[in-house]
Design a protein around this motif. Structure first.
Motif, PDB file in Angstrom:
ATOM      1  N   ILE A   1      21.475   4.571 -57.120  1.00 43.69           N
ATOM      2  CA  ILE A   1      22.366   5.024 -56.059  1.00 43.69           C
ATOM      3  C   ILE A   1      22.901   3.805 -55.296  1.00 43.69           C
ATOM      4  CG2 ILE A   1      20.498   5.474 -54.409  1.00 43.69           C
ATOM      5  CD1 ILE A   1      23.197   7.992 -55.027  1.00 43.69           C
ATOM      6  N   GLY A   2      22.679   2.650 -55.906  1.00 40.40           N
ATOM      7  CA  GLY A   2      23.231   1.419 -55.367  1.00 40.40           C
ATOM      8  C   GLY A   2      22.381   0.770 -54.292  1.00 40.40           C
ATOM      9  N   ARG A   3      21.127   1.176 -54.168  1.00 39.01           N
ATOM     10  CA  ARG A   3      20.276   0.527 -53.177  1.00 39.01           C
ATOM     11  C   ARG A   3      19.725  -0.781 -53.750  1.00 39.01           C
ATOM     12  NH1 ARG A   3      16.794   5.797 -51.740  1.00 39.01           N
ATOM     13  NH2 ARG A   3      16.637   5.706 -53.995  1.00 39.01           N
ATOM     14  N   ASP A   4      19.465  -1.717 -52.850  1.00 41.27           N
ATOM     15  CA  ASP A   4      19.005  -3.029 -53.253  1.00 41.27           C
ATOM     16  C   ASP A   4      17.520  -2.962 -53.635  1.00 41.27           C
ATOM     17  OD1 ASP A   4      19.171  -5.870 -53.519  1.00 41.27           O
ATOM     18  OD2 ASP A   4      18.109  -6.020 -51.612  1.00 41.27           O
ATOM     19  N   VAL A   5      17.220  -3.183 -54.904  1.00 41.18           N
ATOM     20  CA  VAL A   5      15.834  -3.033 -55.368  1.00 41.18           C
ATOM     21  C   VAL A   5      14.921  -4.053 -54.690  1.00 41.18           C
ATOM     22  CG1 VAL A   5      14.309  -3.094 -57.371  1.00 41.18           C
ATOM     23  CG2 VAL A   5      16.553  -2.045 -57.571  1.00 41.18           C
ATOM     24  N   PHE A   6      15.427  -5.267 -54.476  1.00 42.37           N
ATOM     25  CA  PHE A   6      14.612  -6.299 -53.830  1.00 42.37           C
ATOM     26  C   PHE A   6      14.115  -5.810 -52.465  1.00 42.37           C
ATOM     27  CE2 PHE A   6      14.449  -9.922 -50.856  1.00 42.37           C
ATOM     28  CZ  PHE A   6      13.416 -10.641 -51.431  1.00 42.37           C
ATOM     29  N   SER A   7      15.054  -5.313 -51.661  1.00 47.14           N
ATOM     30  CA  SER A   7      14.663  -4.862 -50.326  1.00 47.14           C
ATOM     31  C   SER A   7      13.706  -3.683 -50.402  1.00 47.14           C
ATOM     32  CB  SER A   7      15.891  -4.461 -49.514  1.00 47.14           C
ATOM     33  OG  SER A   7      16.816  -5.513 -49.508  1.00 47.14           O
ATOM     34  N   ARG A   8      13.932  -2.832 -51.385  1.00 45.64           N
ATOM     35  CA  ARG A   8      13.040  -1.677 -51.524  1.00 45.64           C
ATOM     36  C   ARG A   8      11.642  -2.117 -51.950  1.00 45.64           C
ATOM     37  NH1 ARG A   8      14.763   3.254 -51.091  1.00 45.64           N
ATOM     38  NH2 ARG A   8      13.421   4.257 -52.628  1.00 45.64           N
ATOM     39  N   VAL A   9      11.594  -3.091 -52.835  1.00 52.76           N
ATOM     40  CA  VAL A   9      10.278  -3.559 -53.272  1.00 52.76           C
ATOM     41  C   VAL A   9       9.544  -4.232 -52.107  1.00 52.76           C
ATOM     42  CG1 VAL A   9       9.087  -5.228 -54.752  1.00 52.76           C
ATOM     43  CG2 VAL A   9      10.838  -3.732 -55.718  1.00 52.76           C
ATOM     44  N   ILE A  10      10.279  -5.003 -51.306  1.00 48.94           N
ATOM     45  CA  ILE A  10       9.656  -5.669 -50.162  1.00 48.94           C
ATOM     46  C   ILE A  10       9.118  -4.638 -49.161  1.00 48.94           C
ATOM     47  CG2 ILE A  10      10.078  -7.161 -48.166  1.00 48.94           C
ATOM     48  CD1 ILE A  10      10.123  -8.677 -50.759  1.00 48.94           C
ATOM     49  N   TRP A  11       9.969  -3.680 -48.799  1.00 43.16           N
ATOM     50  CA  TRP A  11       9.497  -2.616 -47.910  1.00 43.16           C
ATOM     51  C   TRP A  11       8.417  -1.804 -48.593  1.00 43.16           C
ATOM     52  CZ3 TRP A  11      10.147  -2.176 -42.879  1.00 43.16           C
ATOM     53  CH2 TRP A  11      11.248  -2.804 -42.266  1.00 43.16           C
ATOM     54  N   GLY A  12       8.566  -1.651 -49.884  1.00 42.95           N
ATOM     55  CA  GLY A  12       7.578  -0.891 -50.660  1.00 42.95           C
ATOM     56  C   GLY A  12       6.197  -1.503 -50.553  1.00 42.95           C
ATOM     57  N   SER A  13       6.130  -2.836 -50.414  1.00 39.45           N
ATOM     58  CA  SER A  13       4.811  -3.458 -50.299  1.00 39.45           C
ATOM     59  C   SER A  13       4.119  -2.936 -49.047  1.00 39.45           C
ATOM     60  CB  SER A  13       4.937  -4.980 -50.264  1.00 39.45           C
ATOM     61  OG  SER A  13       5.705  -5.375 -49.145  1.00 39.45           O
ATOM     62  N   ARG A  14       4.893  -2.701 -48.004  1.00 37.47           N
ATOM     63  CA  ARG A  14       4.303  -2.160 -46.788  1.00 37.47           C
ATOM     64  C   ARG A  14       3.703  -0.776 -47.049  1.00 37.47           C
ATOM     65  NH1 ARG A  14       6.994  -2.633 -40.801  1.00 37.47           N
ATOM     66  NH2 ARG A  14       6.677  -4.865 -40.885  1.00 37.47           N
TER      67      ARG A  14
ATOM     68  N   PRO B   1      20.272  -7.895 -61.754  1.00 34.23           N
ATOM     69  CA  PRO B   1      19.959  -8.881 -60.717  1.00 34.23           C
ATOM     70  C   PRO B   1      21.068  -9.918 -60.571  1.00 34.23           C
ATOM     71  CG  PRO B   1      18.042  -8.476 -62.059  1.00 34.23           C
ATOM     72  CD  PRO B   1      19.164  -7.730 -62.699  1.00 34.23           C
ATOM     73  N   SER B   2      21.331 -10.296 -59.333  1.00 35.15           N
ATOM     74  CA  SER B   2      22.365 -11.281 -59.055  1.00 35.15           C
ATOM     75  C   SER B   2      21.973 -11.998 -57.775  1.00 35.15           C
ATOM     76  CB  SER B   2      23.700 -10.584 -58.869  1.00 35.15           C
ATOM     77  OG  SER B   2      23.637  -9.741 -57.731  1.00 35.15           O
ATOM     78  N   MET B   3      22.792 -12.939 -57.322  1.00 35.75           N
ATOM     79  CA  MET B   3      22.475 -13.628 -56.078  1.00 35.75           C
ATOM     80  C   MET B   3      22.501 -12.653 -54.906  1.00 35.75           C
ATOM     81  SD  MET B   3      21.386 -16.426 -56.597  1.00 35.75           S
ATOM     82  CE  MET B   3      21.215 -16.999 -54.900  1.00 35.75           C
ATOM     83  N   GLU B   4      23.360 -11.660 -55.019  1.00 36.37           N
ATOM     84  CA  GLU B   4      23.478 -10.702 -53.933  1.00 36.37           C
ATOM     85  C   GLU B   4      22.310  -9.727 -53.931  1.00 36.37           C
ATOM     86  OE1 GLU B   4      26.774  -7.558 -52.270  1.00 36.37           O
ATOM     87  OE2 GLU B   4      27.155  -8.670 -54.112  1.00 36.37           O
ATOM     88  N   HIS B   5      21.942  -9.278 -55.141  1.00 39.61           N
ATOM     89  CA  HIS B   5      20.805  -8.374 -55.295  1.00 39.61           C
ATOM     90  C   HIS B   5      19.808  -9.052 -56.227  1.00 39.61           C
ATOM     91  CE1 HIS B   5      23.138  -5.158 -53.445  1.00 39.61           C
ATOM     92  NE2 HIS B   5      24.124  -5.434 -54.275  1.00 39.61           N
ATOM     93  N   PHE B   6      18.771  -9.664 -55.634  1.00 33.31           N
ATOM     94  CA  PHE B   6      17.835 -10.454 -56.456  1.00 33.31           C
ATOM     95  C   PHE B   6      17.206  -9.629 -57.568  1.00 33.31           C
ATOM     96  CE2 PHE B   6      17.210 -12.625 -52.179  1.00 33.31           C
ATOM     97  CZ  PHE B   6      18.232 -13.527 -52.453  1.00 33.31           C
ATOM     98  N   MET B   7      17.003  -8.357 -57.302  1.00 31.18           N
ATOM     99  CA  MET B   7      16.365  -7.515 -58.316  1.00 31.18           C
ATOM    100  C   MET B   7      17.311  -6.415 -58.777  1.00 31.18           C
ATOM    101  SD  MET B   7      12.540  -7.107 -56.802  1.00 31.18           S
ATOM    102  CE  MET B   7      11.533  -8.518 -56.359  1.00 31.18           C
ATOM    103  N   GLY B   8      18.586  -6.588 -58.575  1.00 32.99           N
ATOM    104  CA  GLY B   8      19.557  -5.597 -59.014  1.00 32.99           C
ATOM    105  C   GLY B   8      19.628  -4.413 -58.061  1.00 32.99           C
ATOM    106  N   THR B   9      20.327  -3.363 -58.481  1.00 35.50           N
ATOM    107  CA  THR B   9      20.424  -2.164 -57.652  1.00 35.50           C
ATOM    108  C   THR B   9      19.946  -0.957 -58.438  1.00 35.50           C
ATOM    109  OG1 THR B   9      22.677  -1.671 -58.351  1.00 35.50           O
ATOM    110  CG2 THR B   9      22.430  -3.068 -56.416  1.00 35.50           C
ATOM    111  N   ASP B  10      19.587   0.086 -57.711  1.00 36.18           N
ATOM    112  CA  ASP B  10      19.062   1.281 -58.370  1.00 36.18           C
ATOM    113  C   ASP B  10      20.175   2.306 -58.636  1.00 36.18           C
ATOM    114  OD1 ASP B  10      19.523   2.561 -55.997  1.00 36.18           O
ATOM    115  OD2 ASP B  10      17.445   3.088 -55.595  1.00 36.18           O
TER     116      ASP B  10
END
Lengths: 539, 303, 323
Positions: free
Chosen positions: B89-102, B78-87
């Motif tokens: 394949i380099g995808r942003d975990v934060f964005s995935r978790v947010i979309w994942g909630s949907r 996790p960093s300022m750029e990737h709040f939850m780090g990357t997976d």
């Protein structure tokens, strides 16, 4: 994984070379060392073997066990050459139609019955029987008849000369006296499929399903060894847990350590384990339907090759444990074309140019189109292969960058086969091939291996690649018996494949394997640790 | 500790209004008043509101695309750029978790909705028609109910095409029978009660009685059970993901992110920790809310 | 009573027939021809036809069903298309392991959940009640595979306290190591799977016990007992507890089918050689015969479990009379 063929090939290999090669010809690796008898070695498996009958076997777990319990007429050595095993020697008639094998006379089955030519005939006849349900039938199609002369001579009569056949004879010979009591249709149900009797260095003792398989040394083995007393396979429900078991010391060997774990595991086990990279005899690819309106254009196919960052896939997904493939024969084969192929280095600009040239112009939404048709490519693939999933995510993005609307659809394996691949109905699909020892790829790209009039797939040429020049080379390659000439034929054939691109060739992975250092005498061949009967344990 | 006054509460028919209460309050208001008392349920409610807000505003909140890969930046903490780090394949975990909630909340919601729709339809039809129809429908319900639920779910999921929609549907299709039985049981017992008799005496039709009077009253336990079921469906999806039968790539569900990250449990724990916590909080919240609703809707509990 | 049992058994027959039909139908709705399991992929149409004929796959579905069910009635679930082994034998081999694991899990669950449920009920809305409710919900809210893997890494790998897979050490048994060593070995293997499942399933039983207890202590006879001035303990133990435990008995019956299918994830993680691991392997391999057999046996167990629960009810509750 493209199981059926991959599995045939992988298991063929496993059977004969990954773990099984043995016999008098193998050179003693370290002649000075004192080999101790006894001890045990533990392997891990995540899938249960299906059958301990080498002619019915389709899966690699079965192959691991069968390779130690059974032997074939010939086997593969560390340089991937075919050398004698149950057959002492063989000769081909000048027209290549009659092959005569002289068998060893000192071989007995694990139950004490002597091994004879009748067993060989029984095995091959069983494969050729119409009720036979296994996957080797096509391998043995060129054999017209199998005859025996006395107890120790087998003669194969061929329909026409067929060079790849010798590599198929690595298949384990099964005991006639055990199997003749069941019909071929019911062969699967013969108790010996679960309690095998072979001629190999290890005897089957017991199998507790999903717990362990136990083999013990065969004292009457005809070759050198075996030294290790017990061979055990432990079962794991999950690959990640099996890796943990390796780290914990529960198992002594693991092949194909996931690339992302290699560094960590290597550090953790540096003192106790030896790590070796084992190149895959196969490759991963995206098959392109050659009749598809978009993909039938060679320029488009070449654009896809240039436009896929395959080097990045190897670098990041495989962490460098792999190689980019440019055609269909891997680096480890004697027929590999090497530098003569176009490497298609990643060049999105060139790819875009090619697409432009082919008439695909970028539309208002960023997707290319031609004559009102959008450039949509749907790649089908099977679920469950993490590395391939990652590679496809990269590919998909690369293709999107070119202005192609690429979609990946994950389909359960048997459905993928039954509804798409076996009926050759798809636009593109991504899978892996495992290959045999022989470079022959007639079944993959010969026009006669595509679909017949009824739409039924004949060979594995589901992309329906048709090229008269290649057809001719592939036919020639099958009948030519001289290896030097064959090599030239296959180099030429690869060049056509490299130019015409029935597939987007992706990579082959060279996965690291870890072997506990207490296991001595391991010979690392091109495809894995060899000669298990010659290993010994030094605690 | 044990309230003698409860007898009164028992007598009081909360559905039909309470003659003893001088100022009758609406049913909804009363439930809400009782629900608010359940502290954990309120916490759960806030968590759920938060999660649904994430799901609704996912496009605004996600800092990156859920599918944009960036292989050279894979497995970054996790960093300022990737709040939850990357997976991996380099995808942003934060964005995935947010979309994942949907995706995860929809899986839960749709699955539960399918189950409730089928359960109510079959349960009330059986209760309404009785006799032959009741017999047949209930036998059918028993047949489906007899199958081991998760195994049946696995069997069907493995044979249908793998898509988010199918997963929702199959989870719903395998979990309606107990609801159907519950609805039928409720209706049968309510039918005998006085207010139904009263409605009938006033000349209401059977259908009107069922839909206007009985069904709303029978819904209390159904609502409770549904709430809990949503959490259960989210968990089922994550189990399916673990077994390789869940939401397919590249779509993120919490379960699929968690499963993809399990390979990196040691070297990149952030991939699993965040979706794991989200699943956990959401399921917990649904259970709390369900528990709160049970108490709030139960007429016998103390006020 | 006897007539009740007979009636119930008679009712079970159509139910079981229905179950078998649904089961058979689901598996035959699956896309993909089972013949694909039997032939090589590039087999010719004639080869396929031949194999289909041999295995009776060409017959109309009702004929296939009748053939299957008539074998099932004789306890024969046929032979696996994948390995040719008897399905019944395969399942019976696995069943003991799942039974063993489930038995331990059940014991642990009930030992913890029943007292917790009772205390929660008696002290409704107390701190204890809240903490227990929370803890119980916690266990239910975490995906079990995640917890399982974390435990494996932590206790198995980092601390190296517990074995991570299987039922026991290979070759270690009473004969080779004596009773206590064997016992310790088996216990060590079972700790993690039991802990994960029990933690996840405590809620159900604890909540059930709690509400059952709440119900009972509101009953007139309990109040009467209290009103008579009997001490709380006596009231609770003598009157309330017995009656509150009653519904728990039914839970036991309905938990039987958990054996089938409920353990898939746990058995996969802990490499436990039971029905769960067998079933996921069979599903992924499309081993229809095994999948049908497990579904069928699970459903039959469920029906029998319910029946047994009802009978138990009669035994423990003298108020219930069946005509």
């Amino acid at each position: 994984m493209r199981k059926s063929l991959a599995v045939i090939m992988v298991s063929l290999l496993a059977l004969s070379l990954i773990l099984g090669a043995c016999g008098p010809n193998a050179e003693d690796p370290k002649a000075g060392e004192k080999k101790t008898v006894g001890g045990q070695i533990v392997f891990g498996l995540t899938g249960n073997p299906v059958t301990f009958n080498p002619i019915l076997q389709t899966d690699s777990p079965s192959g691991q066990i069968n390779s130690r319990v059974f032997s074939g007429l010939v086997r593969v050595n560390e340089t991937m050459e075919l050398v004698p095993d149950l057959a002492e020697s063989w000769e081909f008639s000048p027209d290549g139609l009659t092959w005569t094998f002289k068998l060893r006379e000192d071989v007995v089955w694990h139950d004490g019955t002597p091994f004879t030519a009748a067993d060989v005939k029984y095995t091959y006849d069983a494969i050729k029987h119409p009720d036979y349900t296994g996957i080797r039938a096509t391998d043995f199609e060129p054999i017209k008849s199998v005859e025996t002369e006395g107890d120790y001579k087998v003669v194969l009569n061929l329909e026409n000369p067929y060079a790849p056949l010798l590599s198929k004879l690595t298949i384990g010979i099964i005991p006639k006296h055990i199997f003749e009591t069941t019909s071929i249709k019911d062969m699967k149900e013969n108790p010996a499929c679960m309690n095998p009797i072979g001629t190999g260095p290890y005897k089957f003792v017991e199998w507790q399903k999903d717990q362990y398989i136990l083999l013990e040394a065969n004292p009457d083995y005809y070759g050198e060894g075996p030294y290790i007393e017990k061979v055990i396979w432990k079962f794991y429900g999950d690959n990640q847990v099996m890796l943990a078991a390796l780290e914990k010391g529960d198992i002594d060997y693991m092949g194909a350590i996931p690339p992302d774990d290699v560094e960590r595991v290597q550090n953790a086990l540096a003192d106790t384990h030896e790590f070796k990279v084992i190149p895959q005899n196969g490759y991963t690819y995206i098959g392109l339907k050659q009749t598809d309106p978009i993909l039938k254009d060679k320029l488009v196919r070449q654009a896809l090759m240039y436009g896929t960052n395959r080097a990045q896939i190897v670098q990041e997904v495989l962490r460098g444990y792999g190689e980019v493939m440019n055609a269909n024969i891997p680096q480890s084969s004697w027929a590999y074309a090497g530098d003569e192929l176009n490497p298609y280095e990643y060049n999105p600009e060139k790819a875009k140019e090619l697409l432009h040239q082919a008439g695909w112009k970028v539309g208002p939404d960023g997707i290319r189109e031609k004559n009102g048709q959008k450039m949509d490519i749907k790649i089908l693939t099977s679920t469950g292969n993490r590395i391939l999933e990652s590679a496809l995510l990269i590919t998909q993005q690369n293709w999107k960058d070119l202005g192609i609307n690429a979609v990946v659809e994950y389909i359960e394996w048997s459905v993928l086969c039954a509804q798409y691949l076996d009926v050759a109905q798809f636009q593109a699909y991504a899978l892996s091939w495992g290959l045999g020892v022989d470079p022959d790829f007639y079944l993959f790209f010969h026009s006669a291996a595509a679909v017949d009039e009824t739409g039924k797939l004949v060979g594995f040429n589901d992309v329906e690649f048709k090229n008269a020049e290649l057809d001719e080379l592939l036919e020639l390659g099958r009948t030519e018996m001289n290896q030097e000439i064959r090599k030239q034929i296959y180099v030429d054939a690869q060049k056509i494949v490299n130019e015409e691109l029935p597939y987007v060739f992706l990579y082959r992975n060279n996965s690291p394997a870890a072997m506990h250092k207490k296991v001595k005498g391991v010979v690392w061949g091109a495809t894995g640790p060899l000669y298990p009967e010659k290993w010994w344990i030094e605690e | 500790m044990i309230d003698i006054e409860r007898k009164k509460v028992l007598i009081r028919d909360s559905y039909g209004g309470d003659a003893l209460t001088p100022e009758p309050e609406s049913y909804g208001k009363m439930v809400w008043r009782r629900f608010r008392k359940h502290k954990l349920a309120m916490v759960g409610l806030y968590i759920l509101l938060f999660m649904y807000a994430l799901a609704i505003f996912a496009p605004l909140l996600a800092t990156q695309s859920y599918e944009a890969v960036d292989p050279p930046n894979k497995l970054k903490p996790p960093s300022m750029e990737h709040f939850m780090g990357t997976d991996h394949i380099g995808r942003d975990v934060f964005s995935r978790v947010i979309w994942g909630s949907r995706i995860s909340l929809s899986v839960g919601f749709v699955a539960a909705a399918v189950a409730v729709a089928l359960g109510v339809l079959i349960g009330s039809t059986a209760a309404y028609f009785g006799g032959r129809v009741d017999d047949m429908l209930m036998r059918f319900t028993e047949i489906i109910m007899a199958f081991p639920t998760f195994f049946l779910l696995l069997t069907i999921v493995s044979i249908v095409e793998r898509s988010i929609f199918n997963i929702m549907l199959v989870i719903g299709l395998t979990s309606w029978p107990s609801l159907a039985r519950m609805v039928r049981g409720q209706i049968l017992s309510l039918r005998e009660q006085e207010f139904t008799e009263a409605a009938r005496a006033l000349g209401a039709t059977d259908a009107r009685i069922i839909f206007r009077h009985i069904l709303p009253n029978a819904m209390a336990p159904v609502i409770v059970s549904t709430t809990m079921r949503i959490g259960g469906a989210i968990l089922s999806e994550s189990s399916l993901s673990f077994l390789g039968l869940g939401v397919p790539e590249p779509y993120p569900s919490w379960g699929s992110i968690l499963n993809a990250g399990r390979t990196y449990l040691l070297q990149a724990p952030w991939i699993t920790t965040f979706p794991g916590i989200f699943i956990f909080l959401t399921v917990l919240a649904f259970n709390y809310v369900g528990d709160g609703l049970r108490d709030a809707l139960d007429p016998r509990l103390k006020d | 009573m006897r007539s009740y049992i007979i009636r119930r058994i008679l009712q079970m027959i159509p139910l079981l027939i229905g179950i078998s039909i649904v089961n058979f139908t689901i598996m035959h709705l699956a896309p993909g021809d089972p013949v694909n399991l039997l032939v090589e992929r590039n087999a010719t149409a004639e080869q396929r036809e031949r194999i289909k004929e041999l295995y009776g796959l060409n017959d109309p579905i009702h004929i296939q069903y009748i053939r299957w069910i008539s074998h099932v009635l004789r306890g024969d679930f046929g032979k696996s298309f994948v390995d040719g082994q008897s399905v019944s034998k395969t399942i019976l081999e696995r069943l003991p392991y799942t039974l063993y694991l489930n038995f331990l899990i059940m014991v642990v669950i009930y030992l913890i959940a029943v007292p917790v449920g009772i205390i929660s009920a008696l002290k409704q809305y107390s701190k204890f009640d809240h903490i227990m409710t929370t803890l119980a919900f916690l266990g239910q809210a975490v995906p079990s595979f995640w917890i399982g893997l974390i435990l494996i890494y932590f206790f198995g790998l980092k601390l190296d306290w517990l074995p991570i897979s299987g039922v026991g050490t290979i070759g270690l048994n009473m004969r080779t190591a004596g009773f206590w060593a064997t016992f310790a070995d088996r216990a060590a293997h079972v700790v993690m799977p039991v802990a994960v499942v029990a933690f996840g399933s405590l809620t159900g039983v604890a909540r059930y016990m709690r509400s059952s207890m709440l119900e009972v202590i509101r009953q007139d006879y309990v109040r009467t007992a209290r009103a008579k001035g009997l001490p709380d303990k006596v009231v609770i133990v003598k009157h309330a507890l017995r009656n509150a435990l009653l519904p728990i008995v039914t839970l036991l019956g309905s938990e039987l089918p958990l054996l089938f299918g409920g353990m898939v994830v746990i058995e996969s993680i802990f490499s436990w050689p039971g029905i769960g691991l067998l079933s996921i392997r069979a599903i992924l391999q499309r081993d229809y015969q095994i999948v049908m057999a497990i579904n069928m046996m699970g459903a039959v167990l469920m029906v029998l479990g319910n029946f047994l629960a009802d009978l138990l009810y009669v035994v423990v509750d003298p108020r219930i009379k069946y005509s």
